[in-house]
Design an enzyme around this catalytic site. Structure first.
Site, PDB file in Angstrom:
ATOM      1  N   TYR A 224       0.856  -1.212   0.000  1.00 42.46           N
ATOM      2  CA  TYR A 224       0.000   0.000   0.000  1.00 42.46           C
ATOM      3  C   TYR A 224       0.883   1.251   0.000  1.00 42.46           C
ATOM      4  O   TYR A 224       0.519   2.285  -0.533  1.00 42.46           O
ATOM      5  CB  TYR A 224      -0.953  -0.028   1.190  1.00 42.46           C
ATOM      6  CG  TYR A 224      -2.188   0.817   0.988  1.00 42.46           C
ATOM      7  CD1 TYR A 224      -3.063   0.560  -0.059  1.00 42.46           C
ATOM      8  CD2 TYR A 224      -2.469   1.889   1.828  1.00 42.46           C
ATOM      9  CE1 TYR A 224      -4.196   1.341  -0.257  1.00 42.46           C
ATOM     10  CE2 TYR A 224      -3.601   2.671   1.643  1.00 42.46           C
ATOM     11  CZ  TYR A 224      -4.456   2.378   0.602  1.00 42.46           C
ATOM     12  OH  TYR A 224      -5.577   3.177   0.409  1.00 42.46           O
TER      13      TYR A 224
ATOM     14  N   LYS B  14      -3.353   8.574   2.502  1.00 43.10           N
ATOM     15  CA  LYS B  14      -4.621   8.384   3.227  1.00 43.10           C
ATOM     16  C   LYS B  14      -4.522   8.983   4.639  1.00 43.10           C
ATOM     17  O   LYS B  14      -5.512   9.483   5.173  1.00 43.10           O
ATOM     18  CB  LYS B  14      -4.989   6.899   3.307  1.00 43.10           C
ATOM     19  CG  LYS B  14      -5.408   6.289   1.969  1.00 43.10           C
ATOM     20  CD  LYS B  14      -6.647   6.950   1.376  1.00 43.10           C
ATOM     21  CE  LYS B  14      -7.225   6.151   0.214  1.00 43.10           C
ATOM     22  NZ  LYS B  14      -8.218   6.914  -0.554  1.00 43.10           N
TER      23      LYS B  14
HETATM   24  P1  NAP Z   1     -12.094   3.046  -8.693  1.00 45.91           P
HETATM   25  O1  NAP Z   1     -13.410   2.510  -9.113  1.00 45.91           O
HETATM   26  O2  NAP Z   1     -10.923   2.775  -9.559  1.00 45.91           O
HETATM   27  O3  NAP Z   1     -12.245   4.598  -8.380  1.00 45.91           O
HETATM   28  C1  NAP Z   1     -11.128   5.473  -8.301  1.00 45.91           C
HETATM   29  C2  NAP Z   1     -11.529   6.724  -9.013  1.00 45.91           C
HETATM   30  O4  NAP Z   1     -10.524   7.745  -8.892  1.00 45.91           O
HETATM   31  C3  NAP Z   1     -11.717   6.505 -10.519  1.00 45.91           C
HETATM   32  O5  NAP Z   1     -12.952   7.035 -10.910  1.00 45.91           O
HETATM   33  C4  NAP Z   1     -10.555   7.304 -11.108  1.00 45.91           C
HETATM   34  O6  NAP Z   1     -10.801   7.779 -12.421  1.00 45.91           O
HETATM   35  C5  NAP Z   1     -10.505   8.432 -10.111  1.00 45.91           C
HETATM   36  N1  NAP Z   1      -9.328   9.294 -10.302  1.00 45.91           N
HETATM   37  C6  NAP Z   1      -8.019   8.966 -10.216  1.00 45.91           C
HETATM   38  N2  NAP Z   1      -7.252  10.046 -10.508  1.00 45.91           N
HETATM   39  C7  NAP Z   1      -8.103  11.069 -10.772  1.00 45.91           C
HETATM   40  C8  NAP Z   1      -7.948  12.427 -11.126  1.00 45.91           C
HETATM   41  N3  NAP Z   1      -6.725  12.984 -11.281  1.00 45.91           N
HETATM   42  N4  NAP Z   1      -9.051  13.196 -11.336  1.00 45.91           N
HETATM   43  C9  NAP Z   1     -10.285  12.663 -11.190  1.00 45.91           C
HETATM   44  N5  NAP Z   1     -10.514  11.386 -10.847  1.00 45.91           N
HETATM   45  C10 NAP Z   1      -9.431  10.589 -10.645  1.00 45.91           C
HETATM   46  O7  NAP Z   1     -11.680   2.418  -7.252  1.00 45.91           O
HETATM   47  P2  NAP Z   1     -12.389   2.446  -5.820  1.00 45.91           P
HETATM   48  O8  NAP Z   1     -11.811   1.303  -5.092  1.00 45.91           O
HETATM   49  O9  NAP Z   1     -13.852   2.592  -5.940  1.00 45.91           O
HETATM   50  O10 NAP Z   1     -11.745   3.760  -5.167  1.00 45.91           O
HETATM   51  C11 NAP Z   1     -12.532   4.828  -4.647  1.00 45.91           C
HETATM   52  C12 NAP Z   1     -11.950   5.329  -3.331  1.00 45.91           C
HETATM   53  O11 NAP Z   1     -12.123   4.325  -2.347  1.00 45.91           O
HETATM   54  C13 NAP Z   1     -10.451   5.638  -3.380  1.00 45.91           C
HETATM   55  O12 NAP Z   1     -10.182   6.776  -2.603  1.00 45.91           O
HETATM   56  C14 NAP Z   1      -9.852   4.398  -2.724  1.00 45.91           C
HETATM   57  O13 NAP Z   1      -8.580   4.641  -2.165  1.00 45.91           O
HETATM   58  C15 NAP Z   1     -10.905   4.165  -1.656  1.00 45.91           C
HETATM   59  N6  NAP Z   1     -10.859   2.842  -1.041  1.00 45.91           N
HETATM   60  C16 NAP Z   1     -10.872   1.713  -1.815  1.00 45.91           C
HETATM   61  C17 NAP Z   1     -10.827   0.468  -1.205  1.00 45.91           C
HETATM   62  C18 NAP Z   1     -10.815  -0.795  -2.035  1.00 45.91           C
HETATM   63  O14 NAP Z   1     -10.409  -1.845  -1.515  1.00 45.91           O
HETATM   64  N7  NAP Z   1     -11.248  -0.775  -3.277  1.00 45.91           N
HETATM   65  C19 NAP Z   1     -10.791   0.354   0.205  1.00 45.91           C
HETATM   66  C20 NAP Z   1     -10.803   1.525   0.960  1.00 45.91           C
HETATM   67  C21 NAP Z   1     -10.828   2.761   0.339  1.00 45.91           C
HETATM   68  P3  NAP Z   1     -10.058   7.025 -13.645  1.00 45.91           P
HETATM   69  O15 NAP Z   1     -10.540   5.617 -13.635  1.00 45.91           O
HETATM   70  O16 NAP Z   1     -10.456   7.815 -14.842  1.00 45.91           O
HETATM   71  O17 NAP Z   1      -8.580   7.127 -13.359  1.00 45.91           O
END
Ligand code: NAP
Length: 264
Positions: free
Chosen positions: A157, A164
């Site tokens: 990570y 974070k």
């Molecule tokens: P995800 O579907 O890949 O979502 C991440 C989003 O961030 C995508 O829409 C991506 O857009 C966007 N992004 C990245 N760089 C960007 C930028 N410069 N401008 C605008 N948008 C941008 O993955 P997710 O897991 O749902 O992640 C959402 C949040 O949840 C994140 O903060 C992640 O750290 C958090 N989270 C995830 C988990 C897990 O296990 N999945 C656990 C805890 C927390 P593009 O696809 O166009 O790059």
């Protein structure tokens, strides 16, 4: 009547139907909120427009959160459609792939550190500035997504954990800044979920396996479960809650040692 009736929510971070932001959109729509979405680049626009239509939204705006100009243009366009905003959801993270492989010390670079912090942490504050201006006189709520790697060292990570930690601190500082204006700021710390962002983390599959061994509920969480808590935190039902990191992880964060380990 849903508990978000008459609320307007801006959701940043829908990339696929597996996105946590999509789980949040579903829960918020079910509870009666009107929704608007942002997307990072033109490649994603048709997809996000298609998803938005299924939740009765035709407000889909470009916004790369690394650009203050794009953020300003997005809020200007949003203000052309809505005369106010009640909810901001920030569900965005990024770090260069090489930063998320191997040990932190070897993987970390100055450029990677800066990119991760800019997109994954500062962007919440950048969006909060624009959103707060549209929340004047309303009981506004802002929400971001974080992970336990902010508090505990997790292999792979790496710099994302540092970003974070900064994001979680910004929840507290924003909550303090915006409290006097009646705006609440919280985060959901989700357990590991298979999404596009998660697939970029080195060893995610093993991380998931370790989680499933120890989590009291014996299973992973879903984007729907995260969405329900996000909807609650952004509703007037949570009017007394701000500056909080709320875990939706089946209880993993509070376990010292798994009971299942004793049974092995
Ligand atoms: P995800 O579907 O890949 O979502 C991440 C989003 O961030 C995508 O829409 C991506 O857009 C966007 N992004 C990245 N760089 C960007 C930028 N410069 N401008 C605008 N948008 C941008 O993955 P997710 O897991 O749902 O992640 C959402 C949040 O949840 C994140 O903060 C992640 O750290 C958090 N989270 C995830 C988990 C897990 O296990 N999945 C656990 C805890 C927390 P593009 O696809 O166009 O790059």
């Amino acid at each position: 009547m849903g508990f978000l009736q008459n609320k307007r929510a801006l959701i940043a971070g829908v990339a696929s139907e597996r996105s946590i932001a999509w789980g949040i959109a579903g829960a918020m729509r079910r509870e009666g909120a009107q929704l608007a979405f942002t997307y990072q680049n033109e490649k994603l626009r048709p997809r996000v427009e298609k998803y938005a239509a299924t939740v009765d939204s035709d407000i889909v705006l470009p916004c790369d959160v690394a650009s203050d100009d794009e953020i300003a243009a997005m809020f200007e366009a949003l203000a052309g459609r809505w005369d106010g905003l009640d909810i901001l959801v920030h569900s965005i993270a990024f770090a260069p792939r090489e930063e998320l492989e191997g040990a932190y010390l070897e993987a970390a670079t100055r450029a990677g550190f800066n990119a991760a912090h800019e997109v994954s942490a500062y962007s919440f504050t950048a969006l909060a500035k624009g959103a707060a201006a549209m929340m004047e006189g309303r009981a506004g709520a802002m929400l971001t997504l974080t992970y336990l790697g902010a508090l505990r060292a997790m292999p792979g990570y790496n710099v994302m954990g540092l970003a974070k930690a900064s994001l979680e601190a910004s929840v507290r500082y924003l909550a303090q800044s915006l409290g006097p204006r009646g705006i609440r700021v919280n985060a959901v710390s989700a357990g590991p979920i298979r999404t596009l962002a998660a697939s970029g983390i080195g060893g995610f599959r093993k991380m998931m396996g370790f989680f499933e061994q120890a989590v009291p509920m014996g299973r992973g969480v879903t984007i729907e479960e995260v969405g329900n808590v996000a909807a609650f935190l952004c509703s007037d039902l949570a009017s007394g809650v701000t500056g909080e990191i709320c875990y939706v992880d089946g209880g993993f964060n509070m376990v010292g040692m798994s009971e299942r380990f004793l049974e092995q």
